[in-house]
Design an enzyme around this catalytic site. Sequence first.
Site, PDB file in Angstrom:
ATOM      1  N   LYS A 226     -37.888 -51.997  22.237  1.00 14.23           N
ATOM      2  CA  LYS A 226     -36.833 -51.833  23.230  1.00 14.23           C
ATOM      3  C   LYS A 226     -37.332 -52.323  24.590  1.00 14.23           C
ATOM      4  O   LYS A 226     -38.527 -52.283  24.853  1.00 14.23           O
ATOM      5  CB  LYS A 226     -36.470 -50.348  23.371  1.00 14.23           C
TER       6      LYS A 226
ATOM      7  N   ARG B 269     -30.440 -45.072  10.925  1.00 11.42           N
ATOM      8  CA  ARG B 269     -29.701 -45.149   9.659  1.00 11.42           C
ATOM      9  C   ARG B 269     -30.653 -45.194   8.464  1.00 11.42           C
ATOM     10  O   ARG B 269     -30.335 -44.701   7.390  1.00 11.42           O
ATOM     11  CB  ARG B 269     -28.755 -46.359   9.691  1.00 11.42           C
TER      12      ARG B 269
ATOM     13  N   LYS C 172     -30.562 -36.618  12.538  1.00 13.13           N
ATOM     14  CA  LYS C 172     -31.544 -37.653  12.868  1.00 13.13           C
ATOM     15  C   LYS C 172     -32.572 -37.028  13.806  1.00 13.13           C
ATOM     16  O   LYS C 172     -32.225 -36.473  14.845  1.00 13.13           O
ATOM     17  CB  LYS C 172     -30.854 -38.845  13.555  1.00 13.13           C
TER      18      LYS C 172
ATOM     19  N   GLU D  43     -33.290 -47.883  13.248  1.00 16.28           N
ATOM     20  CA  GLU D  43     -34.118 -47.035  12.386  1.00 16.28           C
ATOM     21  C   GLU D  43     -33.420 -45.744  11.982  1.00 16.28           C
ATOM     22  O   GLU D  43     -33.726 -45.176  10.937  1.00 16.28           O
ATOM     23  CB  GLU D  43     -35.441 -46.713  13.098  1.00 16.28           C
TER      24      GLU D  43
ATOM     25  N   ASP E 113     -35.298 -51.540  15.204  1.00 14.38           N
ATOM     26  CA  ASP E 113     -34.701 -50.575  16.143  1.00 14.38           C
ATOM     27  C   ASP E 113     -33.455 -49.914  15.546  1.00 14.38           C
ATOM     28  O   ASP E 113     -32.941 -48.948  16.096  1.00 14.38           O
ATOM     29  CB  ASP E 113     -34.365 -51.277  17.463  1.00 14.38           C
TER      30      ASP E 113
ATOM     31  N   ASP F  45     -34.077 -38.889  21.068  1.00 16.09           N
ATOM     32  CA  ASP F  45     -33.524 -39.458  19.840  1.00 16.09           C
ATOM     33  C   ASP F  45     -33.641 -38.517  18.632  1.00 16.09           C
ATOM     34  O   ASP F  45     -33.266 -38.872  17.526  1.00 16.09           O
ATOM     35  CB  ASP F  45     -34.216 -40.803  19.554  1.00 16.09           C
TER      36      ASP F  45
ATOM     37  N   ASP G 201     -38.167 -43.120  19.928  1.00 18.81           N
ATOM     38  CA  ASP G 201     -37.705 -44.395  19.378  1.00 18.81           C
ATOM     39  C   ASP G 201     -38.072 -45.536  20.330  1.00 18.81           C
ATOM     40  O   ASP G 201     -37.347 -45.833  21.267  1.00 18.81           O
ATOM     41  CB  ASP G 201     -36.182 -44.344  19.164  1.00 18.81           C
TER      42      ASP G 201
HETATM   43  N1  BES Z   1     -31.549 -44.376  19.188  1.00 19.05           N
HETATM   44  C1  BES Z   1     -30.875 -45.615  19.326  1.00 19.05           C
HETATM   45  C2  BES Z   1     -29.431 -45.436  19.811  1.00 19.05           C
HETATM   46  C3  BES Z   1     -29.253 -44.955  21.204  1.00 19.05           C
HETATM   47  C4  BES Z   1     -29.051 -45.837  22.233  1.00 19.05           C
HETATM   48  C5  BES Z   1     -29.223 -43.610  21.499  1.00 19.05           C
HETATM   49  C6  BES Z   1     -28.847 -45.393  23.515  1.00 19.05           C
HETATM   50  C7  BES Z   1     -29.024 -43.149  22.792  1.00 19.05           C
HETATM   51  C8  BES Z   1     -28.823 -44.052  23.799  1.00 19.05           C
HETATM   52  C9  BES Z   1     -30.822 -46.343  17.983  1.00 19.05           C
HETATM   53  O1  BES Z   1     -31.898 -46.122  17.154  1.00 19.05           O
HETATM   54  C10 BES Z   1     -30.805 -47.799  18.284  1.00 19.05           C
HETATM   55  O2  BES Z   1     -31.761 -48.287  18.784  1.00 19.05           O
HETATM   56  N2  BES Z   1     -29.700 -48.444  17.952  1.00 19.05           N
HETATM   57  C11 BES Z   1     -29.549 -49.829  18.198  1.00 19.05           C
HETATM   58  C12 BES Z   1     -28.938 -50.459  16.966  1.00 19.05           C
HETATM   59  C13 BES Z   1     -28.983 -51.941  16.979  1.00 19.05           C
HETATM   60  C14 BES Z   1     -30.396 -52.444  16.853  1.00 19.05           C
HETATM   61  C15 BES Z   1     -28.138 -52.453  15.833  1.00 19.05           C
HETATM   62  C16 BES Z   1     -28.626 -49.988  19.398  1.00 19.05           C
HETATM   63  O3  BES Z   1     -27.686 -49.213  19.536  1.00 19.05           O
HETATM   64  O4  BES Z   1     -28.887 -50.855  20.202  1.00 19.05           O
HETATM   65 ZN    ZN Z   2     -32.910 -44.339  17.452  1.00 20.23          ZN
HETATM   66 MN    MN Z   3     -33.498 -47.493  17.558  1.00 22.86          MN
END
Ligand code: BES
Ligand code: ZN
Ligand code: MN
Length: 499
Positions: free
Chosen positions: A274, A348, A262, A346, A344, A285, A267
Amino acid sequence: MVVDVAITGELRASCVNVVGVYSDGSLSPNAELLDKELRGAIKRNLKNLEKRPPAKLFDTVQLTTEDDRYSCVVLISLGEPDKKYDRTESEKLGAAIYKATAKLDTDVVVGINAEDLHLSCDCVSAHIAFGALLKSWKFDKYKTEKDKKIILERLFVVSKNVEKSNEALGELKAIAEGVFLTRLVVSEPANVIYPKSLAEIALKELSPLGVEVEILGADEMRKLGMNSLLAVAQGSENEPQLAVLRWNGGSKSESPVAFVGKGVTFDSGGISLKPGDNMHEMRYDMAGSGTVLGLLKTVALNKLPVNVVGVMAMVENMPSGSAQRPGDIVKSMSGQTIEVLNTDAEGRMVLADALWYAQDRFNPKTIIDLATLTGAIVVALGHEFAGLFSNCDELAEQIYKSSLSTGEKVWRLPLTEHFDRGIDSEIADMQNIAKSNIRGGSITAAQFLKRFVNEKRWAHIDIAGVETSDGDLFICSKGSTGFGVRLLYDFLRENCAKQ
Ligand code: BES
Ligand code: ZN
Ligand code: MN
């Protein structure tokens, strides 16, 4: 600047020599030898110390002797007299020695070998050096005033078998090069590292090493039908890039091992923005892609006899007038449709197309993806373990073994039908976040990815909790860790490379 590490046959005069003491105050075998040479000066010194001996593991004390050749000796606690050392412990010892001596302006010689650590393998010297090397890396390129106190330039480790240790250290130095490259690109801010600049670095770093680097832009991806990845990218001014890295170290007929990373260079969350608090951390990210990059560098430097494909899937996730909206439906390269309920989620969506592309084009025998995929993995496993998911027990076991021997820890979590049902959509083939009654956010994210590997032998490593550290870890300082390079290099070396 990192410290220059090397192997040497014996202690050296007019350097700072480091030897071991156990927590009960007894000297380790090599410290005993030096003490004899110094006519008991170390023991006399120890007796006069207020706080003696340095009992806590890796505590150090600096002694001054009257001997001109060995005027400065550092004792380091090796812990309980029978403490079991392995590769990882030896690396931690090396890191601790570096930390204790980094402010010295004379060369350091570590007089600790297998005998002192109750090991039969001589390559411990190389691992001590490796630990010191990993520890000495620092991201300070934006500091106009560098830390003037960190000045140690060279560190030697004594070995009884210099030739063998040198050989081991050569391979470890190449691993360190990969780790440093990963740490560097992960540390860089998002105004410096964006899809095009990261692709450029891959080209510049890897091509000279014999890695074939191919870069796909938005047009090419559109032709391939990568609408899921492109949907994430469409809100950004920065064009997405897919870097395909190929190391052909194996035989022509052998199908490759593929690594997919990834690479979300920033992000923001997109329209599902966010919160502001720690948003800057989302420059990390792209760590999955950064790890694939570092891994291929190491593989190429060590000319590993195996075919490896790396896919770096690089996009920036931004909110704008052209950004994808919650509720949009896209058709992925695999043909499966995705309802985007949260922009968010994204990572996946990016991996969906990158995984499909990797398995479709290269028919790999194994496919492993790395991603800072979910915040939920940090809730589950903290900053200690990466989350491991796999559709193959044997593969999970192999990765787990490498995790034990490198100290880059992973913990396996389940994949099941229950969680898979959680991402079924009412109006498309799937939705990009799970229904609200299904928890286990890291698992549902992994289930999503599983739908794009076409039943191939696959593992997913969620590195959201381990790719940076906000404390001083043993083998690295605060910041990017380079997690995954050592783990997956070991995995390749032990399971895939033809010896
Ligand atoms: N890049 C984030 C995940 C992340 C969170 C990495 C904290 C490092 C530290 C990912 O893209 C994300 O935003 N995931 C969301 C998913 C949710 C919207 C289902 C998350 O984990 O909140
Ligand atoms: Zn992300
Ligand atoms: Mn995200």
